[in-house]
Design a protein around this motif. Sequence first.
Motif, PDB file in Angstrom:
ATOM      1  N   GLY A  43       0.794  -1.221   0.000  1.00 29.79           N
ATOM      2  CA  GLY A  43       0.000   0.000   0.000  1.00 29.79           C
ATOM      3  C   GLY A  43       0.824   1.268   0.000  1.00 29.79           C
ATOM      4  N   ALA A  44       2.168   1.142   0.098  1.00 31.43           N
ATOM      5  CA  ALA A  44       3.016   2.329   0.152  1.00 31.43           C
ATOM      6  C   ALA A  44       2.952   3.133  -1.137  1.00 31.43           C
ATOM      7  CB  ALA A  44       4.466   1.928   0.445  1.00 31.43           C
ATOM      8  N   PHE A  45       2.888   2.431  -2.268  1.00 30.27           N
ATOM      9  CA  PHE A  45       2.843   3.172  -3.523  1.00 30.27           C
ATOM     10  C   PHE A  45       1.532   3.954  -3.641  1.00 30.27           C
ATOM     11  CE2 PHE A  45       2.135   4.097  -7.944  1.00 30.27           C
ATOM     12  CZ  PHE A  45       3.383   4.469  -8.403  1.00 30.27           C
ATOM     13  N   ALA A  46       0.446   3.379  -3.196  1.00 30.55           N
ATOM     14  CA  ALA A  46      -0.838   4.079  -3.255  1.00 30.55           C
ATOM     15  C   ALA A  46      -0.791   5.364  -2.444  1.00 30.55           C
ATOM     16  CB  ALA A  46      -1.957   3.166  -2.754  1.00 30.55           C
ATOM     17  N   GLU A  47      -0.151   5.315  -1.273  1.00 35.54           N
ATOM     18  CA  GLU A  47      -0.011   6.515  -0.449  1.00 35.54           C
ATOM     19  C   GLU A  47       0.868   7.543  -1.145  1.00 35.54           C
ATOM     20  OE1 GLU A  47       1.537   5.201   3.257  1.00 35.54           O
ATOM     21  OE2 GLU A  47      -0.175   3.901   3.720  1.00 35.54           O
ATOM     22  N   LEU A  48       1.971   7.075  -1.735  1.00 34.85           N
ATOM     23  CA  LEU A  48       2.867   7.968  -2.465  1.00 34.85           C
ATOM     24  C   LEU A  48       2.151   8.606  -3.651  1.00 34.85           C
ATOM     25  CD1 LEU A  48       5.781   9.016  -2.972  1.00 34.85           C
ATOM     26  CD2 LEU A  48       6.153   6.954  -4.339  1.00 34.85           C
ATOM     27  N   TRP A  49       1.397   7.806  -4.373  1.00 35.67           N
ATOM     28  CA  TRP A  49       0.669   8.308  -5.539  1.00 35.67           C
ATOM     29  C   TRP A  49      -0.343   9.385  -5.139  1.00 35.67           C
ATOM     30  CZ3 TRP A  49       1.206   8.492 -10.541  1.00 35.67           C
ATOM     31  CH2 TRP A  49       0.112   8.715 -11.379  1.00 35.67           C
ATOM     32  N   ALA A  50      -1.026   9.192  -4.023  1.00 35.68           N
ATOM     33  CA  ALA A  50      -1.990  10.183  -3.550  1.00 35.68           C
ATOM     34  C   ALA A  50      -1.293  11.504  -3.221  1.00 35.68           C
ATOM     35  CB  ALA A  50      -2.735   9.650  -2.328  1.00 35.68           C
ATOM     36  N   ARG A  51      -0.108  11.425  -2.611  1.00 35.75           N
ATOM     37  CA  ARG A  51       0.643  12.649  -2.305  1.00 35.75           C
ATOM     38  C   ARG A  51       1.120  13.322  -3.579  1.00 35.75           C
ATOM     39  NH1 ARG A  51       3.101   9.479   1.669  1.00 35.75           N
ATOM     40  NH2 ARG A  51       5.121   9.520   0.604  1.00 35.75           N
ATOM     41  N   PHE A  52       1.515  12.519  -4.542  1.00 34.58           N
ATOM     42  CA  PHE A  52       1.956  13.064  -5.823  1.00 34.58           C
ATOM     43  C   PHE A  52       0.828  13.853  -6.490  1.00 34.58           C
ATOM     44  CE2 PHE A  52       2.409  12.204 -10.498  1.00 34.58           C
ATOM     45  CZ  PHE A  52       3.499  13.029 -10.724  1.00 34.58           C
ATOM     46  N   LEU A  53      -0.363  13.277  -6.515  1.00 40.02           N
ATOM     47  CA  LEU A  53      -1.501  13.957  -7.135  1.00 40.02           C
ATOM     48  C   LEU A  53      -1.846  15.248  -6.407  1.00 40.02           C
ATOM     49  CD1 LEU A  53      -3.900  10.956  -7.893  1.00 40.02           C
ATOM     50  CD2 LEU A  53      -2.306  12.088  -9.460  1.00 40.02           C
ATOM     51  N   ASP A  54      -1.639  15.272  -5.099  1.00 37.98           N
ATOM     52  CA  ASP A  54      -1.956  16.462  -4.304  1.00 37.98           C
ATOM     53  C   ASP A  54      -0.867  17.525  -4.373  1.00 37.98           C
ATOM     54  OD1 ASP A  54      -4.354  15.386  -3.467  1.00 37.98           O
ATOM     55  OD2 ASP A  54      -3.560  14.629  -1.572  1.00 37.98           O
ATOM     56  N   THR A  55       0.350  17.129  -4.768  1.00 40.79           N
ATOM     57  CA  THR A  55       1.504  18.031  -4.693  1.00 40.79           C
ATOM     58  C   THR A  55       1.872  18.658  -6.028  1.00 40.79           C
ATOM     59  OG1 THR A  55       2.400  16.684  -2.886  1.00 40.79           O
ATOM     60  CG2 THR A  55       3.928  18.189  -3.976  1.00 40.79           C
ATOM     61  N   VAL A  56       1.798  17.864  -7.090  1.00 44.48           N
ATOM     62  CA  VAL A  56       2.290  18.291  -8.404  1.00 44.48           C
ATOM     63  C   VAL A  56       1.116  18.636  -9.318  1.00 44.48           C
ATOM     64  CG1 VAL A  56       3.658  17.595 -10.406  1.00 44.48           C
ATOM     65  CG2 VAL A  56       4.322  16.833  -8.115  1.00 44.48           C
ATOM     66  N   ASP A  57       1.312  19.664 -10.134  1.00 44.57           N
ATOM     67  CA  ASP A  57       0.284  20.051 -11.099  1.00 44.57           C
ATOM     68  C   ASP A  57       0.309  19.057 -12.264  1.00 44.57           C
ATOM     69  OD1 ASP A  57      -1.545  21.251 -12.737  1.00 44.57           O
ATOM     70  OD2 ASP A  57      -0.362  23.069 -13.100  1.00 44.57           O
ATOM     71  N   THR A  58      -0.383  17.955 -12.088  1.00 51.52           N
ATOM     72  CA  THR A  58      -0.332  16.873 -13.072  1.00 51.52           C
ATOM     73  C   THR A  58      -0.925  17.265 -14.420  1.00 51.52           C
ATOM     74  OG1 THR A  58      -2.408  15.956 -12.231  1.00 51.52           O
ATOM     75  CG2 THR A  58      -0.363  15.110 -11.275  1.00 51.52           C
TER      76      THR A  58
END
Length: 307
Positions: A43-58
């Motif tokens: 589940g670590a990648f899912a947590e990382l991915w959620a932070r990525f979506l919240d942090t970077v202007d995708t």
Amino acid sequence: MTISRHITEYAGLPIAEFTSGSAPDVPAAGHAWRVRSESYKEGAFAELWARFLDTVDTAEITALVVGYWGPSERGNANYPVALLADAAARFPKLRSLFFGEIVLEESEVSWIEHGDIGPLLAAFPALERFDVRGSEGLTLDPFKSDALKTLRFETGGLPAGIVRTVGASDLPALEHLDLWLGTGEYGGDATVQDLAPVLGGERFPALRRLGLENAEIADEIAAALAGAPVVARLESLSLALGALGDTGMEALLSGQPLTHLRRLDLHHHFVTDPMIERARAALPGVDLDLSEREDPDEDWRFVAVSE
């Protein structure tokens, strides 16, 4: 070998690394973003991915690199195909995707476990480039894309089913195809017959760069290429990383002309010195890479990337 270290650029852009412990302070545009877990926790990648979506202007990202996602257990919470597909609307400009940019210190290439990657292609129909590393458990049904120009599979053993899927897909814009076929020991059971739709030349009318690489059956492939219609339209041909020997080189030189090629990449091979000199004499205007010669007298010929 680039597979032993992380790439520093992708799709012509420098890498911006988003890992468990850091997020670079750089603009979203103008970088290829790598999302890579540093944790073995499920589940670590899912947590990382959620932070990525919240942090970077995708919405500004054009190139995405998905790195290590955790323990290789098919079906666990770390496998990120569904995560990416669910977030597709947040990446309207995405054109290049490298799925599985995992290096040796994180996992052997043939231990990178996958599942069905078809949802990625369905979720991102505007992709122009798609790279996949690893093939254990990899599945994909034939697909259609009017946008895809580059398709690459880096594996120690590419299943015949994937090779047949590529040959059955509708890809009118495809210009560059790389298949690391690997060895039977690691699932690379494709034959020359499985490559027939690619070699026939009609399936991908825009194809200009073809790599049938890292192949245990390089001599057989070379013999098939000697008369394959696709060769006449190519600018670049590669049988690099494989087990090519004098038999395969003889087939290439005795077959249809190769002088129209800009580049013929045969690095990592088992060709003898006399045959190397013959090739250089026959192809004076071709950028011919015959580096990384292995011992032609070796009883066991090996590919560059297997386990």
